[in-house]
Design a protein around this motif. Structure first.
Motif, mmCIF file in Angstrom:
data_model
loop_
_atom_site.group_PDB
_atom_site.id
_atom_site.type_symbol
_atom_site.label_atom_id
_atom_site.label_comp_id
_atom_site.label_asym_id
_atom_site.label_seq_id
_atom_site.Cartn_x
_atom_site.Cartn_y
_atom_site.Cartn_z
ATOM 1 N N GLU A 1 32.629 14.689 32.089
ATOM 2 C CA GLU A 1 33.105 16.268 32.353
ATOM 3 C C GLU A 1 32.044 17.210 31.866
ATOM 4 N N ILE A 2 31.068 16.631 30.828
ATOM 5 C CA ILE A 2 30.177 17.640 30.604
ATOM 6 C C ILE A 2 29.476 18.654 31.289
ATOM 7 N N GLY A 3 28.867 17.892 32.309
ATOM 8 C CA GLY A 3 27.975 18.847 33.051
ATOM 9 C C GLY A 3 28.950 19.732 33.872
ATOM 10 N N THR A 4 30.069 19.453 34.389
ATOM 11 C CA THR A 4 30.894 20.438 35.025
ATOM 12 C C THR A 4 31.521 21.426 34.351
ATOM 13 N N ARG A 5 31.672 21.180 33.012
ATOM 14 C CA ARG A 5 32.206 22.360 32.112
ATOM 15 C C ARG A 5 31.140 23.176 31.709
ATOM 16 N N ILE A 6 29.752 22.704 31.724
ATOM 17 C CA ILE A 6 28.707 23.879 31.523
ATOM 18 C C ILE A 6 28.470 24.477 32.540
ATOM 19 N N GLY A 7 28.419 23.694 33.965
ATOM 20 C CA GLY A 7 27.940 24.644 35.124
ATOM 21 C C GLY A 7 29.161 25.665 35.426
ATOM 22 N N ILE A 8 30.654 25.403 35.266
ATOM 23 C CA ILE A 8 31.543 26.420 35.196
ATOM 24 C C ILE A 8 31.274 27.550 34.335
ATOM 25 N N ALA A 9 31.008 27.323 33.068
ATOM 26 C CA ALA A 9 30.839 28.138 31.871
ATOM 27 C C ALA A 9 29.587 29.096 32.288
ATOM 28 N N CYS A 10 28.367 28.581 32.842
ATOM 29 C CA CYS A 10 27.298 29.445 33.153
ATOM 30 C C CYS A 10 27.501 30.321 34.226
#
Length: 448
Positions: free
Chosen positions: A377-386
């Motif tokens: 999930e980590i990359g997806t959560r970062i991408g959404i936040a950015c």
């Protein structure tokens, strides 16, 4: 902008405070399934440090340019686009910053799919072409500046920055905080260098066209070097067909996570106002021009420490526990600028604000990733936040510009943008506090 974690680094429901650097999570857009436990990292070596050096150069050229936009803001408002309002000019820098962050959503997936060198080369070409086009713009042609600097350079930055941060994690696990810290230091170093360089070139005998070309040739040398020395090491997602899919529905329904994202967006909405307007503020309050030129470099130099020291403290005390005080102090410091009408006051404000705002910027990503229940999930959560933060950065400084000056001949009314920036940053801190409480109950720990 973090490093791609491995199964050794991440355990579900465990706080990032144990062994994660502040940017440890921001470099890996869409992480793969957990790697084998036996996976080893070189923790150094010639290629590892060459890759770190290349990342430093990329951040020097990209985020360093964004943080020195205050120099362009001042020059455009006085000379090149003097007929335009402060808000109009701010749209150029805010569009650039928007693409820098929002670009992480698509390029994160491309990086995970093994297209690191494609992103780095293609993004470098777009960025370099655009900055050379900026040197050819004609005076009072707003659309030319907007397209070259706001759109072209912004898109190029957005393509190369996140992959350049991510690849560092292929070589480091135990020493990742040091490695990522060196890469991130490139942003503040570039901001200091470009702020001083461009101020002296734009306002000296060289002038704007060759001042921009000088920066462009530096970028050309640095980005060419980065493309040559940076290399990936771990297999891409395409080489791991059994990678576990990301549960998007669970992420979109995670209320605590969204409180964190909204809090970050609110803080970023007002955070960059001093970076864009401090030099103009200093000049309009009668400070010597030679000093006003160094107001932004002083703030960026302080930010260099703010992006490293809190980073390491977050490893021990938890990202939320360091980030929230930095956010509150940054919002409160906006009011200090009301009294910073002399040299001493401006220096004090620049040092304090640079440090604490840098602390927030450096730690927001591990805080976001603290909500990940699975490595995937980590990359997806970062991408959404950015992506969400990008919209805040797109509108924050133009709103401040509209508040400070309602028409291009009108007076500058400074209390309005400063109060706006302070309120939204402090509102962001409230959301982050609420988010931390939810995560604390979920994980049964206060080290967050």
């Amino acid at each position: 902008m973090a490093a791609t974690p491995t199964s050794d680094d991440f355990k579900p429901e465990q706080s990032l405070s144990q062994g994660k650097s502040s940017y440890d999570a921001m470099a890996a857009p869409a992480p793969e399934a957990p790697a084998p436990a036996a996976l080893e990292f070189p923790e150094g070596g010639r290629q590892a440090w060459l890759t770190v050096f290349g990342g430093f150069l990329v951040l020097f050229c990209t985020f360093g340019t964004v943080q020195s936009f205050g120099v362009y803001q001042d020059y455009y408002s006085r000379i090149l686009l003097s007929e335009r309002t402060a808000s109009d000019i701010s749209w150029i820098g805010s569009m650039q910053t928007f693409f820098l962050f929002a670009g992480g959503l698509p390029t994160g997936k491309l990086f995970d799919d093994g297209y690191f060198h494609h992103c780095l080369a293609f993004g470098s070409l777009i960025y370099l072409f655009s900055i050379f086009m900026l040197s050819l713009v004609q005076p009072h042609q707003y659309y030319q500046v907007f397209l070259a600097q706001g759109v072209g350079m912004g898109i190029g930055m957005g393509i190369i920055m996140l992959p350049a941060l991510s690849v560092t994690s292929h070589y480091f696990r135990r020493r990742r905080s040091i490695a990522i810290g060196v890469v991130i230091a490139g942003s503040s170093t570039g901001a200091v260098v470009y702020s001083i360089l461009l101020n002296n070139l734009f306002n000296g005998k060289v002038g704007f066209p060759w001042g921009v070309r000088t920066a462009a040739f530096i970028d050309l040398a640095f980005l060419l070097t980065a493309n040559l020395v940076m290399k990936t090491r771990l297999p891409s997602r395409r080489e791991r067909p059994n990678a576990k899919p990301v549960d998007i529905r669970a992420i979109l329904s995670d209320g605590g996570y969204w409180l964190c994202v909204v809090g970050a967006a609110l803080a970023f909405w007002g955070l960059f106002v001093p970076f864009f307007y401090l030099q103009v503020f200093a000049e309009l309050h009668g400070l010597p021009k030679t000093f006003a030129f160094y107001a932004i470099p002083i703030m960026n130099a302080s930010s260099l420490f703010g992006r490293t020291i809190p980073n390491f403290l977050g490893d021990y005390f938890g990202p939320f526990n360091i980030m929230i005080p930095c956010t509150i102090i940054s919002g409160g410091l906006m009011y200090l600028l009301f009294t910073a009408t002399g040299v001493a006051g401006t220096v004090v404000f620049a040092i304090l604000y640079g440090f604490f705002s840098g602390g927030f910027i450096s730690i927001i990503t591990p805080a976001v990733v603290s909500y990940s229940r699975d490595l995937n999930e980590i990359g997806t959560r970062i991408g959404i936040a950015c992506f969400v933060i990008g919209f805040a950065l797109l509108t924050g400084t133009p709103i401040a510009g509209a508040l400070v000056q309602q028409n291009h001949n009108g007076p500058y009314i400074w209390w309005r943008p400063l109060v706006f920036a302070s309120i939204v940053v402090l509102a962001g801190a409230v959301c982050l506090i609420a988010s931390r409480q939810i995560l604390s109950k979920r994980k049964s720990t206060h080290v967050l």
